[in-house]
Design an enzyme around this catalytic site. Structure first.
Site, PDB file in Angstrom:
ATOM      1  N   ARG A   4      -8.887   2.184  -3.377  1.00 48.17           N
ATOM      2  CA  ARG A   4      -7.691   1.929  -2.587  1.00 48.17           C
ATOM      3  C   ARG A   4      -7.775   2.768  -1.315  1.00 48.17           C
ATOM      4  O   ARG A   4      -7.918   3.992  -1.386  1.00 48.17           O
ATOM      5  CB  ARG A   4      -6.448   2.321  -3.392  1.00 48.17           C
ATOM      6  CG  ARG A   4      -5.133   1.943  -2.749  1.00 48.17           C
ATOM      7  CD  ARG A   4      -4.823   0.474  -2.952  1.00 48.17           C
ATOM      8  NE  ARG A   4      -3.479   0.133  -2.520  1.00 48.17           N
ATOM      9  CZ  ARG A   4      -2.968  -1.089  -2.584  1.00 48.17           C
ATOM     10  NH1 ARG A   4      -3.684  -2.078  -3.104  1.00 48.17           N
ATOM     11  NH2 ARG A   4      -1.747  -1.333  -2.166  1.00 48.17           N
ATOM     12  N   ILE A   5      -7.727   2.129  -0.168  1.00 47.56           N
ATOM     13  CA  ILE A   5      -7.695   2.858   1.094  1.00 47.56           C
ATOM     14  C   ILE A   5      -6.342   3.540   1.232  1.00 47.56           C
ATOM     15  O   ILE A   5      -5.295   2.912   1.045  1.00 47.56           O
ATOM     16  CB  ILE A   5      -7.927   1.902   2.278  1.00 47.56           C
ATOM     17  CG1 ILE A   5      -9.293   1.201   2.144  1.00 47.56           C
ATOM     18  CG2 ILE A   5      -7.832   2.649   3.597  1.00 47.56           C
ATOM     19  CD1 ILE A   5     -10.469   2.125   2.178  1.00 47.56           C
ATOM     20  N   ARG A  16       0.837  -1.203   0.000  1.00 48.82           N
ATOM     21  CA  ARG A  16       0.000   0.000   0.000  1.00 48.82           C
ATOM     22  C   ARG A  16       0.871   1.252   0.000  1.00 48.82           C
ATOM     23  O   ARG A  16       0.659   2.180  -0.776  1.00 48.82           O
ATOM     24  CB  ARG A  16      -0.921  -0.012   1.220  1.00 48.82           C
ATOM     25  CG  ARG A  16      -1.905   1.154   1.271  1.00 48.82           C
ATOM     26  CD  ARG A  16      -2.774   1.084   2.521  1.00 48.82           C
ATOM     27  NE  ARG A  16      -3.341  -0.241   2.674  1.00 48.82           N
ATOM     28  CZ  ARG A  16      -4.416  -0.678   2.027  1.00 48.82           C
ATOM     29  NH1 ARG A  16      -5.025   0.121   1.169  1.00 48.82           N
ATOM     30  NH2 ARG A  16      -4.876  -1.899   2.253  1.00 48.82           N
ATOM     31  N   HIS A  72     -18.990   9.579  -0.204  1.00 52.06           N
ATOM     32  CA  HIS A  72     -19.468   8.227   0.108  1.00 52.06           C
ATOM     33  C   HIS A  72     -20.977   8.171  -0.100  1.00 52.06           C
ATOM     34  O   HIS A  72     -21.704   9.077   0.333  1.00 52.06           O
ATOM     35  CB  HIS A  72     -19.140   7.872   1.563  1.00 52.06           C
ATOM     36  CG  HIS A  72     -19.576   6.498   1.941  1.00 52.06           C
ATOM     37  ND1 HIS A  72     -18.891   5.367   1.562  1.00 52.06           N
ATOM     38  CD2 HIS A  72     -20.660   6.064   2.659  1.00 52.06           C
ATOM     39  CE1 HIS A  72     -19.511   4.301   2.028  1.00 52.06           C
ATOM     40  NE2 HIS A  72     -20.589   4.691   2.701  1.00 52.06           N
ATOM     41  N   ASP A 111     -10.926  -1.556   9.711  1.00 48.13           N
ATOM     42  CA  ASP A 111     -12.277  -1.365   9.174  1.00 48.13           C
ATOM     43  C   ASP A 111     -13.028  -0.212   9.822  1.00 48.13           C
ATOM     44  O   ASP A 111     -13.713   0.570   9.148  1.00 48.13           O
ATOM     45  CB  ASP A 111     -13.082  -2.651   9.316  1.00 48.13           C
ATOM     46  CG  ASP A 111     -12.600  -3.736   8.361  1.00 48.13           C
ATOM     47  OD1 ASP A 111     -11.938  -3.386   7.365  1.00 48.13           O
ATOM     48  OD2 ASP A 111     -12.881  -4.927   8.616  1.00 48.13           O
ATOM     49  N   ASP A 151     -13.880   5.520   6.094  1.00 45.48           N
ATOM     50  CA  ASP A 151     -14.974   6.497   5.946  1.00 45.48           C
ATOM     51  C   ASP A 151     -15.315   7.168   7.272  1.00 45.48           C
ATOM     52  O   ASP A 151     -16.485   7.485   7.540  1.00 45.48           O
ATOM     53  CB  ASP A 151     -16.233   5.837   5.371  1.00 45.48           C
ATOM     54  CG  ASP A 151     -16.010   5.259   3.984  1.00 45.48           C
ATOM     55  OD1 ASP A 151     -15.232   5.852   3.222  1.00 45.48           O
ATOM     56  OD2 ASP A 151     -16.619   4.209   3.677  1.00 45.48           O
TER      57      ASP A 151
END
Length: 545
Positions: free
Chosen positions: A88-89, A62, A105, A148, A152
């Site tokens: 992609r985070i 990442r 979002h 997780d 967002d």
């Protein structure tokens, strides 16, 4: 000027919408995608926007991927990063090196984070969903693995709601969230950033938006909101709209306390339901009679008064209102500001009317009114105070919102500008005429004697034509009265003396108007030549709807 670096995964429709609208003057410096075949790249190139590609590679971690993204963007100057479906985070490797990064979002966070917000909303059975524009914050641990609960979870900049309809599936909901929510909210957030109205405090996890407050705030205004989020419930589907080829419905705001035709009880259940035009005209009629404390009656046709009057009794007020233009009153709407009695009801049914609106009816009055099968009888309950603050008019692509015209005047507010002073009776007529004229479509002219109308000229493109129309109505349509010795009210100033000349020819003795024309002296001189009294209100009374 704010420069944006956009990062998309596929079509990038939000980025392209922002590029086309340039909110706050913001422009794209570059759009980067992870796939060389992503449609957003071709669309960006067509708009003259530079593009870059940094593929997602399995062998790259990442952080390594983000370093390549930063390298690809290093040749561009930008102040803001906007993500759109960037699959992609992002970690602190990118976020600490880049300026503020925004994402949109497709849900009202914190509800339904994650990849399937539309499906999650449908599965949950919610009645409202929407979108959220938020600041992107690090959602990874020290090793670059996704946490997780941090996805967002950045500070919210703005949100936009929409209802979820029965029958919605994931595709229909997805489309509506995009076009009705994201296409509104994302450019709004960019505009705020470009105008320097957005303050991001990542340490506190807060966003402050100076622009998201009332746009007007001074001694004379309480302020207009920067956004209006209005939710009304469909109360009924109507037979059709203004014309039979137009579908229509009436929506209700159940928070309204003011007497309203939308919330009125239709007492004769066997009669047909109100039409679109009935609602519109009845609303106009009700708003007019709310102007008066004395017993008042009005007859409305196509949202314009055909006649209005106040008197000692309701039946007398109705008789005077009707006699202004009984021919035009045929098929009109009647509004009363007192409980309807039998004497008034007998007059109402003497000719064809569509609707009667009142704050109650005696049993005897209802017995009379129910003789007419298709006369809709509406009981709006106690009139009370005028509480609604704003009125609005939908436009293609937006809407106009303004403070409701609640102005009222008294004789003491008037500026007498002519040699002759108006009599007490003329002053009373002026005040009555001015309150009634607010409800006449511009250009509007109203003739009145005492507290009753005698001729109304509405909706003309020339003020002098409006005077001529009012005179014609008074001479040819009014019963038992005419313009001789009446006063004339004008909703805006007279630009030339010709309107006064026409009024004098009709027999007008006094005039009330706003004043303020560059030709006021000539207009006043014309009034003096005809021995008229003239008063200025200092305020205009246009009605263009």
């Amino acid at each position: 000027m704010t420069r944006i670096a956009g990062m998309a995964g596929n079509r990038g429709r939000n980025l392209l919408n922002i590029a086309d609208r340039e909110p706050g003057g913001a422009e794209f410096a570059v759009i980067l995608a992870t796939d060389a075949d992503a449609p957003v790249l071709e669309a960006a190139a067509e708009r003259g926007i530079a593009t870059e590609v940094v593929p997602l590679a399995d062998e790259l971690s990442r952080r390594e991927h983000e370093e390549r993204v930063l390298e690809a963007l290093s040749g561009y100057e930008f102040d803001l990063v906007c993500l759109d479906g960037y699959m992609r985070i992002l970690s602190d490797t990118f976020l600490e090196a880049a300026p503020t990064t925004l994402n949109v979002h497709p849900a009202l966070l914190p509800a339904f984070p994650g990849m399937d917000a539309w499906g999650d909303a449908l599965e949950a059975g919610v009645s409202v969903t929407g979108c959220t524009v938020h600041v992107v914050t690090d959602a990874t641990d020290e090793d670059g693995a996704v946490v997780d609960e941090k996805v967002d979870a950045g500070p919210i900049v703005t949100q936009e709601p929409i209802p979820v309809y029965e029958g919605d599936d994931e595709e229909t909901l997805k489309d509506r969230v995009l076009y009705e929510c994201e296409f509104r909210a994302y450019p709004r957030a960019v505009k705020w950033f470009a105008e320097g109205a957005l303050d991001v405090d990542l340490e506190a996890g807060e966003v402050t938006v100076d622009a998201d407050v009332a746009g007007v705030d001074d001694a004379e205004h309480d302020g207009l909101p920067s956004r209006r989020v209005v939710s009304d419930d469909r109360a009924d589907t109507l037979r059709y709209g203004e014309n039979p080829h137009q579908d229509a419905a009436v929506y209700a705001d159940y928070t309204t306390d003011e007497a309203s035709v939308v919330h009125a009880d239709q007492l004769n259940e066997g009669a047909k339901a109100l039409s679109y035009n009935n609602y519109n005209d009845a609303d106009g009629a009700l708003n007019l009679i709310k102007e008066f404390d004395e017993p008042a009656a009005a007859v409305i046709k196509h949202t314009n008064p055909a006649g209005c009057a106040t008197a000692d009794s309701l039946s007398e007020a109705y008789e005077k209102a009707l006699s202004t233009d009984p021919m035009s009153a045929f098929g009109g709407i009647v509004a009363l500001n007192r409980e309807c009695d039998a004497a008034t009801a007998e007059q109402v049914i003497d000719s064809f009317k569509e609707v009667v609106v009142a704050p109650g009816y005696t049993d005897d009055a209802l017995e009379v009114l129910f003789e007419k099968d298709n006369l809709r009888v509406l009981d709006v309950g106690e009139l009370g105070e005028q509480t609604e603050r704003f009125t609005e008019k939908p436009l293609v692509g937006g809407r106009l919102v303004q403070e409701r015209d609640l102005q009222s005047i008294s004789a003491d507010d008037l500026e007498i500008v002519t040699e002759r002073e108006p009599t007490d009776e003329e002053l009373e007529s002026m005040v009555f005429a001015w309150q009634t004229l607010k409800h006449v479509k511009s250009n509007g002219i109203l003739f009145a004697t005492g507290t009753e109308t005698v001729g109304i000229g509405m909706g003309q493109v020339s003020r002098v034509d409006a005077v001529r129309l009012a005179a014609m109505k008074a001479d040819e349509h009014a019963e038992g009265k005419d313009a001789e010795g009446a006063i004339m009210a004008s909703d805006a100033f007279f630009p030339f003396p010709d309107g006064i000349e026409e009024a004098a020819e009709a027999g007008i003795d006094a005039v009330i108007q706003p004043g303020g024309s560059v030709n006021d002296e000539d207009v006043i001189e014309a009034a003096d030549e005809h021995g008229m009294a003239m008063a200025f209100t200092g305020q205009r009374s246009f009605r263009h709807d």
